[in-house]
Design an enzyme around this catalytic site. Structure first.
Site, PDB file in Angstrom:
ATOM      1  NE  ARG A  58     -35.360  12.978 -41.764  1.00 50.29           N
ATOM      2  CZ  ARG A  58     -36.054  13.055 -42.893  1.00 50.29           C
ATOM      3  NH1 ARG A  58     -35.467  13.482 -44.007  1.00 50.29           N
ATOM      4  NH2 ARG A  58     -37.321  12.721 -42.927  1.00 50.29           N
ATOM      5  NE  ARG A 105     -44.608  31.719 -24.320  1.00 49.15           N
ATOM      6  CZ  ARG A 105     -43.837  32.807 -24.389  1.00 49.15           C
ATOM      7  NH1 ARG A 105     -43.599  33.510 -23.313  1.00 49.15           N
ATOM      8  NH2 ARG A 105     -43.322  33.184 -25.539  1.00 49.15           N
ATOM      9  CE  LYS A 131     -39.455  15.275 -41.720  1.00 50.95           C
ATOM     10  NZ  LYS A 131     -39.711  16.271 -42.750  1.00 50.95           N
ATOM     11  CD  GLU A 190     -34.881  21.675 -47.651  1.00 45.06           C
ATOM     12  OE1 GLU A 190     -35.022  20.455 -47.781  1.00 45.06           O
ATOM     13  OE2 GLU A 190     -34.595  22.231 -46.573  1.00 45.06           O
TER      14      GLU A 190
HETATM   15  N1  PDD Z   1     -41.398  16.784 -45.681  1.00 51.74           N
HETATM   16  N2  PDD Z   1     -37.211  19.078 -47.332  1.00 51.74           N
HETATM   17  C1  PDD Z   1     -38.162  19.503 -46.482  1.00 51.74           C
HETATM   18  C2  PDD Z   1     -38.117  20.900 -45.991  1.00 51.74           C
HETATM   19  C3  PDD Z   1     -39.161  18.608 -46.060  1.00 51.74           C
HETATM   20  O1  PDD Z   1     -40.110  19.026 -45.191  1.00 51.74           O
HETATM   21  C4  PDD Z   1     -39.171  17.283 -46.563  1.00 51.74           C
HETATM   22  C5  PDD Z   1     -40.206  16.276 -46.153  1.00 51.74           C
HETATM   23  C6  PDD Z   1     -38.169  16.901 -47.464  1.00 51.74           C
HETATM   24  C7  PDD Z   1     -38.076  15.506 -48.006  1.00 51.74           C
HETATM   25  O2  PDD Z   1     -37.693  14.602 -46.986  1.00 51.74           O
HETATM   26  P1  PDD Z   1     -38.136  13.076 -47.036  1.00 51.74           P
HETATM   27  O3  PDD Z   1     -37.699  12.518 -48.355  1.00 51.74           O
HETATM   28  O4  PDD Z   1     -37.439  12.467 -45.909  1.00 51.74           O
HETATM   29  O5  PDD Z   1     -39.627  13.052 -46.910  1.00 51.74           O
HETATM   30  C8  PDD Z   1     -37.194  17.817 -47.808  1.00 51.74           C
HETATM   31  C9  PDD Z   1     -42.412  15.881 -45.176  1.00 51.74           C
HETATM   32  C10 PDD Z   1     -42.906  14.925 -46.213  1.00 51.74           C
HETATM   33  C11 PDD Z   1     -43.506  16.700 -44.520  1.00 51.74           C
HETATM   34  O6  PDD Z   1     -43.150  17.630 -43.816  1.00 51.74           O
HETATM   35  O7  PDD Z   1     -44.681  16.396 -44.673  1.00 51.74           O
END
Ligand code: PDD
Length: 288
Positions: free
Chosen positions: A52, A100, A147, A180
């Protein structure tokens, strides 16, 4: 014990860990991250996290010059130096330091930062009580599948949840469907016994815990549907739950002011939580 951070090739005291003020992560949220859980000294589905991470980097056109094996060495070392056996490693890569300017710099070197923290991943108190979520409009950009460290709407949502005495906020799209949580994926169990979670399109982050739980569900033979579900459907569901690397699988017992089912952690949620904990105990599917 003093905490240790990794910053661009060096292990240094956490309190002294610094990046430059013109790092593009600081200025533009121009970077991405991973949170990789560790249990019994073993990373859980590290392979899926790195996959990912590569996908996020590619989507942002950040050419990161360290291979997965080298990254794993650093991740293990950061965990080891912080005496973490159960907890997580946080890993952040930005485009690097540059004067910047909105457009990408000609030759910035990507910055890599890692920290590690001990944390109980299965909290017996949360498991026994279940948690409350509130619902909020999803106000994020259109690519939450990447992410990225651009997390302001998530932080605002989590703060709203905290103020409401809830554990998490479920974000809702313009069609009234739950996307989510602010840092977790959302699930329900219908009264007909079907487990439902939104399909992993561009509207959500495809959680590694989500992927792990999908494997657990497939192996257990439970009925599953990956599709959108509305807030109304969630409130009328038999059970609800959330998943994330830092909390594994947690039953949701209240959505806004509506109890889910009988307002207690549901039997299937508890079963899935236990099965996922077993799956995680051996490092998930790739035992990295
Ligand atoms: N967050 N959705 C969002 C928006 C997230 O930030 C996360 C994880 C998840 C779950 O993803 P995973 O199972 O891969 O942890 C779903 C992490 C834990 C964080 O930002 O701390």
């Amino acid at each position: 014990m003093s905490r240790i951070a990794y910053v661009n090739g060096r292990y240094i005291a956490h309190r002294d860990a610094r990046v430059h003020i013109e790092d593009r992560g600081y200025q533009f949220a121009d970077g991405c991250y991973e949170v990789v859980a560790m249990r019994n000294g073993v990373f859980i589905d590290a392979g899926l996290h790195l996959q990912r991470l590569r996908r996020s980097l590619a989507a942002l056109s950040i050419a990161f010059p360290m291979n997965d094996a080298a990254l794993m060495v650093v991740m293990n070392e950061v965990a080891r130096r912080n005496l973490v056996r159960e907890g997580f490693v946080y890993l952040q890569i930005t485009r690097g330091v540059a004067t910047r300017d909105f457009a990408f710099p000609g030759k910035a070197r990507p910055s890599l930062v890692m920290t590690a923290r001990s944390k109980l991943l299965v909290d017996p108190k949360l498991m026994a009580s279940g948690i409350k979520v509130i619902t909020i409009p999803d106000q994020r950009w259109a690519r939450p599948d990447i992410k990225s460290v651009s997390l302001l709407p998530n932080a605002l949502g989590k703060e709203a949840a905290k103020k409401a005495g809830a554990y998490e906020a479920w974000q809702v799209d313009r069609d009234g469907n739950v996307t989510e949580g602010t840092s977790s994926n959302a699930w329900i169990v219908t009264k007909a016994g079907e487990v439902v979670t939104r399909q992993a399109d561009q509207g959500i982050l495809n959680g590694v815990t989500r992927l792990g739980l999908l494997r657990v569900i497939a192996a257990s033979g439970f009925r599953l549907s990956e599709r959108p579900f509305s807030v109304a459907e969630a409130k009328g569901a038999a059970e609800a739950l959330l998943t994330s690397s830092t909390n594994f699988v947690v039953p949701v017992v209240r959505i806004d002011d509506t109890p889910v089912g009988d307002g207690k952690p549901g039997p299937l949620a508890k079963k899935l939580a236990a099965s996922y904990a077993d799956y995680a105990a051996i490092g998930g599917s790739d035992k990295s």
